[in-house]
Scaffold this active site. Structure first.
Site, mmCIF file in Angstrom:
data_model
loop_
_atom_site.group_PDB
_atom_site.id
_atom_site.type_symbol
_atom_site.label_atom_id
_atom_site.label_comp_id
_atom_site.label_asym_id
_atom_site.label_seq_id
_atom_site.Cartn_x
_atom_site.Cartn_y
_atom_site.Cartn_z
ATOM 1 N N LYS A 163 0.836 -1.220 0.000
ATOM 2 C CA LYS A 163 0.000 0.000 0.000
ATOM 3 C C LYS A 163 0.865 1.261 0.000
ATOM 4 C CE LYS A 163 -4.146 -2.008 2.050
ATOM 5 N NZ LYS A 163 -3.651 -3.262 2.657
HETATM 6 P P1 BMP Z 1 -8.541 -10.856 7.155
HETATM 7 O O1 BMP Z 1 -9.286 -11.758 6.161
HETATM 8 O O2 BMP Z 1 -7.808 -11.650 8.203
HETATM 9 O O3 BMP Z 1 -9.410 -9.787 7.746
HETATM 10 O O4 BMP Z 1 -7.368 -10.127 6.326
HETATM 11 C C1 BMP Z 1 -7.651 -9.210 5.315
HETATM 12 C C2 BMP Z 1 -6.396 -8.802 4.550
HETATM 13 O O5 BMP Z 1 -6.758 -7.934 3.496
HETATM 14 C C3 BMP Z 1 -5.332 -8.089 5.382
HETATM 15 O O6 BMP Z 1 -4.059 -8.539 4.955
HETATM 16 C C4 BMP Z 1 -5.491 -6.613 5.002
HETATM 17 O O7 BMP Z 1 -4.256 -5.927 4.963
HETATM 18 C C5 BMP Z 1 -6.081 -6.675 3.595
HETATM 19 N N1 BMP Z 1 -7.026 -5.577 3.255
HETATM 20 C C6 BMP Z 1 -8.238 -5.405 3.922
HETATM 21 O O8 BMP Z 1 -8.568 -6.152 4.826
HETATM 22 N N2 BMP Z 1 -9.086 -4.390 3.515
HETATM 23 C C7 BMP Z 1 -8.805 -3.533 2.505
HETATM 24 O O9 BMP Z 1 -9.606 -2.680 2.182
HETATM 25 C C8 BMP Z 1 -7.575 -3.698 1.831
HETATM 26 C C9 BMP Z 1 -6.706 -4.720 2.209
HETATM 27 O O10 BMP Z 1 -5.570 -4.888 1.574
#
Ligand code: BMP
Length: 276
Positions: free
Chosen positions: A93
């Protein structure tokens, strides 16, 4: 129209090389699953990559969260990517001025450009951020070959500041930079017109059974702002091409079984979407 097309058909129309490559990979592997490896040791990350590798199209890292990053780790991850046929996305990002992100991309501790097929980029600084990354790549490895980015147009978190107006401008930036942009990170397909542009959607989790499946597709939150939708909902109602799943898989008792389940559910939803 774009959403009813198969990945093979969209690959034919894709103007970005990496976008075409990823769409073909998704079609041949029958996987739209991206696993997010939000873990703190390289051993854990490599073990996860080896376990879920057969079921994914992208393995997404946050290497600045690792407590023992090394170039040996990167080599091993690249080996696993070859063995299991997936792309590596460093979810960096980038969000600064062009000159600064260029340095962060090719240099620093991580040398991201040397090993990450894909990176994520915020649209906030405007077009200069793309120029910075691209010109640095050109100097560093003489071209854009095998490298592309996803622009973060909209976030999954509660009360995100990525307003509809911001999102529209971010999509415009993505549409005009097909040289380096393979896709967008977004919670919906509204306004995405390029056929080859790939929508990556995070915030995906299969609802826990005792809560009962909710009709709006929501499957809860994590207490820190993350908001989840079901795989079915993000693919059929929100236009997700690739779904990002982190803790839904990393916290499962058996991550291989969980990855296989997510892969299958997501692929069925895609087949339903394109009418296969
Ligand atoms: P999780 O499914 O455990 O919540 O992880 C989501 C992943 O997606 C994390 O690595 C986070 O950095 C990324 N992410 C997010 O959750 N929302 C966004 O809008 C953009 C992302 O990159």
């Amino acid at each position: 129209e774009r959403l009813r097309m198969t990945f093979e058909a969209r690959a034919e129309k894709a103007t970005n090389t990496m976008s075409a490559r990823l769409l073909r990979l998704m079609a041949s592997k029958q996987s739209t699953l991206c696993v997010a490896a939000d873990l703190s040791s390289t051993d854990q990350v490599l073990q996860l990559a080896n376990t879920v590798g057969p079921y994914i199209c992208i393995f997404k890292t946050h290497v600045d969260a690792l407590n023992d990053f090394s170039h040996k780790f990167v080599k091993e991850l690249q080996e696993l990517a070859k063995t299991h046929n997936f792309l590596i996305m460093e979810d960096r990002k980038f969000g600064d001025i062009g000159h600064t992100v260029g340095l962060q991309y090719v240099a620093g501790n991580f040398h991201i450009a040397d090993w990450a097929d894909l990176v994520t980029v915020h649209a906030l600084p405007g077009p200069g951020i793309m120029d910075g990354l691209v010109s640095c790549l050109e100097t560093h490895q003489s071209g854009l070959r095998d490298r592309a980015c996803f622009i973060v147009a909209e976030m999954s978190s509660k009360d995100t500041l990525t307003t509809p107006a911001y999102r529209t401008e971010a999509l415009k930036l993505a549409e005009t930079r097909a040289d380096f942009v393979a896709g967008v990170v977004s919670q919906s397909a509204t306004g995405i017109s390029s056929i080859g542009l790939i929508q990556l959607t995070p915030g995906v989790r299969i609802p826990v059974a005792q809560n009962g499946a909710q009709t709006n597709g929501s499957s809860g939150s994590d207490g820190l702002g993350q908001q989840y939708n079901s795989p079915h909902h993000v693919v059929l109602e929100r236009g997700a091409d690739v779904a990002v799943v982190g803790r839904g898989i990393t916290e499962a008792a058996n991550s291989a079984e969980a990855a296989e389940l997510y892969r299958d559910v997501l692929w069925k939803a895609y087949q339903q979407r394109v009418g296969e």
